[in-house]
Scaffold this motif. Structure first.
Motif, mmCIF file in Angstrom:
data_model
loop_
_atom_site.group_PDB
_atom_site.id
_atom_site.type_symbol
_atom_site.label_atom_id
_atom_site.label_comp_id
_atom_site.label_asym_id
_atom_site.label_seq_id
_atom_site.Cartn_x
_atom_site.Cartn_y
_atom_site.Cartn_z
ATOM 1 N N MET A 1 3.834 10.908 -8.904
ATOM 2 C CA MET A 1 3.371 11.141 -10.271
ATOM 3 C C MET A 1 2.475 12.371 -10.347
ATOM 4 O O MET A 1 2.536 13.130 -11.326
ATOM 5 N N VAL A 2 1.652 12.574 -9.338
ATOM 6 C CA VAL A 2 0.806 13.783 -9.307
ATOM 7 C C VAL A 2 1.663 15.035 -9.269
ATOM 8 O O VAL A 2 1.439 16.005 -10.019
ATOM 9 N N THR B 1 0.829 -1.207 0.000
ATOM 10 C CA THR B 1 0.000 0.000 0.000
ATOM 11 C C THR B 1 0.861 1.254 0.000
ATOM 12 O O THR B 1 0.600 2.209 -0.754
ATOM 13 N N PHE C 1 4.159 6.072 -5.253
ATOM 14 C CA PHE C 1 4.183 6.278 -6.699
ATOM 15 C C PHE C 1 3.109 7.271 -7.130
ATOM 16 O O PHE C 1 3.365 8.180 -7.936
ATOM 17 N N VAL C 2 1.905 7.111 -6.613
ATOM 18 C CA VAL C 2 0.792 7.974 -7.022
ATOM 19 C C VAL C 2 1.074 9.427 -6.670
ATOM 20 O O VAL C 2 0.920 10.337 -7.508
ATOM 21 N N PHE C 3 1.492 9.680 -5.438
ATOM 22 C CA PHE C 3 1.755 11.056 -5.015
ATOM 23 C C PHE C 3 2.861 11.699 -5.844
ATOM 24 O O PHE C 3 2.748 12.859 -6.260
ATOM 25 N N PHE D 1 2.487 1.850 -3.375
ATOM 26 C CA PHE D 1 1.489 2.334 -4.329
ATOM 27 C C PHE D 1 1.226 3.819 -4.143
ATOM 28 O O PHE D 1 1.260 4.602 -5.101
ATOM 29 N N PHE D 2 0.964 4.235 -2.898
ATOM 30 C CA PHE D 2 0.660 5.642 -2.651
ATOM 31 C C PHE D 2 1.880 6.523 -2.892
ATOM 32 O O PHE D 2 1.738 7.672 -3.328
ATOM 33 N N TYR E 1 11.917 9.853 -9.626
ATOM 34 C CA TYR E 1 11.052 9.127 -8.700
ATOM 35 C C TYR E 1 11.819 8.500 -7.529
ATOM 36 O O TYR E 1 11.201 7.943 -6.634
#
Length: 267
Positions: free
Chosen positions: A38-39, A28, A34-36, A31-32, A134
Motif C-alpha cells: 500500500m505504501v 504478521t 499489505f502495508v508495504f 500484515f506487513f 496487490y
C-alpha cells in the motif's frame, strides 16, 4: 555425511512442531506485506518519474519476501548455539566426531526450511487470490521458475554462510547482540529487504552488487518476476556459487582460529 543428514533431519522434524509460532508469523507477514504494498502504491500513484520496476513486479517482490522470509532474514538466530559458546558448553561440541562448522550449518539449514514450509503455502495462496495490483503474479515461463528455484536455494545457502559469522563472532565478543544487529541491519538493507535494489540510487546499487547480500534475496526475487533475463540469471548462479564457496572457506578459517583461543573454565 550421514551424521550431518541425521542432524538436519532431527532439527527439521523438531522445527515442524512449532505450529502456533508459525500461525502468528503468518499473520504478521501478511500484515506487513499489505502495508508495504500500500505504501508503494501511494508512491507510484504520485510519482512523475518512470520507475525501474513495475507495480506488479514490486508487489511480487514484496510477497516473495514475506513467503520466503525464513530463507532470507539475517536476524534468524539459534539461541542454543549462542548459549553453547557463552556458557562454556562448547566443550561438548568439541567432543563430537564431526566438524562444528558443518554441524551448525546443517542445524541452521533445517530450522529455516522447517519454518518456511510451515508458513509459505498459506501466504502463497492468499497472495495469489488478491486483486491487482496487490496480488502475487506467476513467473513468465517455466524456465524462469526453474531458475528461480535454483537461485532461491543457493541464496539460502549463502545466507546461512553469512549468518555463521554472527555465531563465530561470539567467541570474541561473548555477546550475540552487537554482531546480530550490525550484520542483520546492514545485510537486510543491502539485500533489498527494506528498499528493493532497483529503486535505490545508482551509487547504492553499485555497493550492493559488490557484496554478497543481494544474492540471497534481491537476485532470486527479480529472477522470478522476469526483470532479470534468463541469460543473466545463469551468470548470477555462477556468482552465487563463487560467493558461497568463498564465505564457507573464510568461515571455516575464522572458526578454526576462534577454537584455538577457546578457554573452558571449571570442572
Amino acid at each position: 555425511m550421514n551424521t550431518y543428514l541425521s542432524v538436519w533431519k532431527l532439527r527439521f522434524v523438531s522445527g515442524l512442531q512449532y505450529r502456533t509460532a508459525a500461525i502468528a508469523g503468518m499473520a504478521t507477514q501478511l500484515f506487513f506485506g499489505f502495508v508495504f504494498i500500500m505504501v508503494y502504491v501511494a508512491f507510484y500513484a504520485h510519482s512523475s518519474a518512470q520507475p525501474s520496476m513495475s507495480l506488479e513486479q514490486l508487489a511480487t517482490y514484496i510477497w516473495l519476501q514475506q513467503i520466503f522470509l525464513a530463507f532470507v532474514m539475517l536476524w534468524f538466530r539459534d539461541n542454543e548455539i549462542f548459549n553453547l559458546i557463552t556458557s562454556g558448553n562448547i566443550a561438548y561440541e568439541l567432543c563430537r566426531p564431526c566438524g562444528i562448522y558443518s554441524f551448525w550449518y546443517a542445524k541452521l539449514l533445517a530450522q529455516r526450511l522447517a519454518s518456511a514450509i510451515l508458513r509459505c503455502v498459506p501466504i502463497l495462496l492468499v497472495a495469489f487470490l488478491l486483486p491487482k495490483p496487490y496480488n502475487l503474479t506467476m513467473p513468465p515461463t517455466a524456465t524462469t521458475f526453474a531458475l528461480f528455484v535454483v537461485t532461491l536455494l543457493l541464496g539460502l545457502a549463502v545466507n546461512i554462510a553469512i549468518s555463521m559469522f554472527i555465531y563465530i563472532s561470539v567467541f570474541w565478543t561473548m555477546s550475540p547482540v552487537g554482531s546480530t544487529l550490525v550484520i542483520a541491519v546492514i545485510g537486510e538493507f543491502l539485500a533489498g529487504m527494506i528498499i528493493p535494489v532497483p529503486l535505490m540510487p545508482s551509487w547504492m546499487q553499485a555497493i550492493t552488487y559488490a557484496l554478497p547480500f543481494r544474492w540471497t534475496a534481491d537476485f532470486p526475487f527479480r529472477v522470478y518476476s522476469g526483470q532479470i533475463p534468463q541469460s543473466e540469471a545463469v551468470w548470477g548462479i555462477l556468482i552465487q556459487f563463487v560467493w558461497l564457496a568463498a564465505l564457507i572457506l573464510f568461515g571455516r578459517w575464522c572458526l578454526k582460529r576462534a577454537l584455538r583461543q577457546v578457554v573452558v573454565q571449571g570442572g
